[in-house]
Design a protein around this motif. Structure first.
Motif, PDB file in Angstrom:
ATOM      1  N   UNK A  54      -1.980 -40.218  20.280  1.00 17.26           N
ATOM      2  CA  UNK A  54      -0.728 -39.752  19.684  1.00 17.26           C
ATOM      3  C   UNK A  54      -0.963 -38.844  18.483  1.00 17.26           C
ATOM      4  N   UNK A  55      -2.085 -39.003  17.818  1.00 18.27           N
ATOM      5  CA  UNK A  55      -2.382 -38.154  16.658  1.00 18.27           C
ATOM      6  C   UNK A  55      -3.177 -36.915  17.043  1.00 18.27           C
ATOM      7  N   UNK A  56      -3.346 -36.704  18.341  1.00 17.98           N
ATOM      8  CA  UNK A  56      -3.935 -35.454  18.804  1.00 17.98           C
ATOM      9  C   UNK A  56      -5.430 -35.437  19.006  1.00 17.98           C
ATOM     10  N   UNK A  57      -6.079 -36.594  18.990  1.00 23.30           N
ATOM     11  CA  UNK A  57      -7.519 -36.582  19.254  1.00 23.30           C
ATOM     12  C   UNK A  57      -7.740 -36.186  20.712  1.00 23.30           C
ATOM     13  N   UNK A  58      -8.713 -35.341  20.943  1.00 26.38           N
ATOM     14  CA  UNK A  58      -9.004 -34.884  22.302  1.00 26.38           C
ATOM     15  C   UNK A  58      -9.548 -36.029  23.151  1.00 26.38           C
ATOM     16  N   UNK A  59      -9.338 -35.923  24.449  1.00 22.34           N
ATOM     17  CA  UNK A  59      -9.866 -36.937  25.363  1.00 22.34           C
ATOM     18  C   UNK A  59     -11.382 -37.006  25.266  1.00 22.34           C
ATOM     19  N   UNK A  60     -12.009 -35.865  25.079  1.00 14.06           N
ATOM     20  CA  UNK A  60     -13.474 -35.833  24.938  1.00 14.06           C
ATOM     21  C   UNK A  60     -13.918 -36.664  23.741  1.00 14.06           C
ATOM     22  N   UNK A  61     -13.218 -36.504  22.592  1.00 15.06           N
ATOM     23  CA  UNK A  61     -13.580 -37.267  21.389  1.00 15.06           C
ATOM     24  C   UNK A  61     -13.216 -38.740  21.525  1.00 15.06           C
ATOM     25  N   UNK A  62     -12.093 -39.017  22.179  1.00 13.54           N
ATOM     26  CA  UNK A  62     -11.729 -40.420  22.403  1.00 13.54           C
ATOM     27  C   UNK A  62     -12.774 -41.084  23.290  1.00 13.54           C
ATOM     28  N   UNK A  63     -13.208 -40.380  24.324  1.00  8.93           N
ATOM     29  CA  UNK A  63     -14.236 -40.924  25.218  1.00  8.93           C
ATOM     30  C   UNK A  63     -15.526 -41.188  24.442  1.00  8.93           C
ATOM     31  N   UNK A  64     -15.906 -40.245  23.598  1.00  8.99           N
ATOM     32  CA  UNK A  64     -17.127 -40.409  22.798  1.00  8.99           C
ATOM     33  C   UNK A  64     -16.990 -41.616  21.868  1.00  8.99           C
ATOM     34  N   UNK A  65     -15.836 -41.743  21.220  1.00  5.20           N
ATOM     35  CA  UNK A  65     -15.600 -42.869  20.326  1.00  5.20           C
ATOM     36  C   UNK A  65     -15.692 -44.189  21.105  1.00  5.20           C
ATOM     37  N   UNK A  66     -15.086 -44.217  22.301  1.00  5.47           N
ATOM     38  CA  UNK A  66     -15.124 -45.434  23.126  1.00  5.47           C
ATOM     39  C   UNK A  66     -16.562 -45.780  23.508  1.00  5.47           C
ATOM     40  N   UNK A  67     -17.336 -44.779  23.906  1.00  3.29           N
ATOM     41  CA  UNK A  67     -18.735 -45.032  24.264  1.00  3.29           C
ATOM     42  C   UNK A  67     -19.490 -45.640  23.092  1.00  3.29           C
ATOM     43  N   UNK A  68     -19.258 -45.080  21.916  1.00  4.24           N
ATOM     44  CA  UNK A  68     -19.924 -45.590  20.725  1.00  4.24           C
ATOM     45  C   UNK A  68     -19.481 -47.022  20.416  1.00  4.24           C
ATOM     46  N   UNK A  69     -18.193 -47.268  20.539  1.00  8.37           N
ATOM     47  CA  UNK A  69     -17.668 -48.607  20.266  1.00  8.37           C
ATOM     48  C   UNK A  69     -18.316 -49.635  21.181  1.00  8.37           C
ATOM     49  N   UNK A  70     -18.368 -49.319  22.459  1.00  7.03           N
ATOM     50  CA  UNK A  70     -18.949 -50.272  23.411  1.00  7.03           C
ATOM     51  C   UNK A  70     -20.457 -50.383  23.269  1.00  7.03           C
TER      52      UNK A  70
END
Length: 120
Positions: A54-70
């Motif tokens: 909702x705040x405009x983060x790109x799917x690419x960055x969200x995916x990267x963040x998720x990978x890092x989180x996991x």
């Protein structure tokens, strides 16, 4: 909780939850029958994903963040870098919208004055 229950709690349709899983944004435990089993941690994670989106983060960055989180706590410095960069983006967008709002307010004030003075 089941995907139906989880969908009800998140407000996201099951198809979106499956999409998030397919894209690597969400990793869900499975029971002995292969059915998805969601927990409260998944709920908080999906809510955070939605806020990033909702705040405009790109799917690419969200995916990267998720990978890092996991990948675990050792990735916190990298996640911090991503979140700080996104915060700068959000602030830039807010400043842009504040400018747009100021322009809109100026135009409204102009029209209100014109209407009040009978120029319309």
């Amino acid at each position: 909780m089941t995907i139906g229950q989880f969908s009800g709690r998140t407000g996201l349709p099951p198809s979106t939850l499956r999409y998030y899983e397919e894209k690597g944004l969400l990793i869900v435990r499975r029971d002995g029958g292969g059915r998805r089993v969601y927990d409260e941690g998944d709920l908080e994670w999906v809510r955070f994903l939605c806020r990033l989106k909702e705040t405009g983060m790109s799917l690419r960055d969200i995916r990267r963040y998720a990978q890092l989180r996991y990948a675990g706590p050792g990735t916190m410095p990298e996640r911090l870098v991503l979140l700080r960069a996104h915060r700068r983006y959000v602030l830039d967008q807010r400043n842009r919208w504040d400018e747009y709002l100021g322009n809109l307010d100026d135009k409204i004030a102009y029209y209100e004055g014109a209407v009040r003075e009978g120029e319309a």
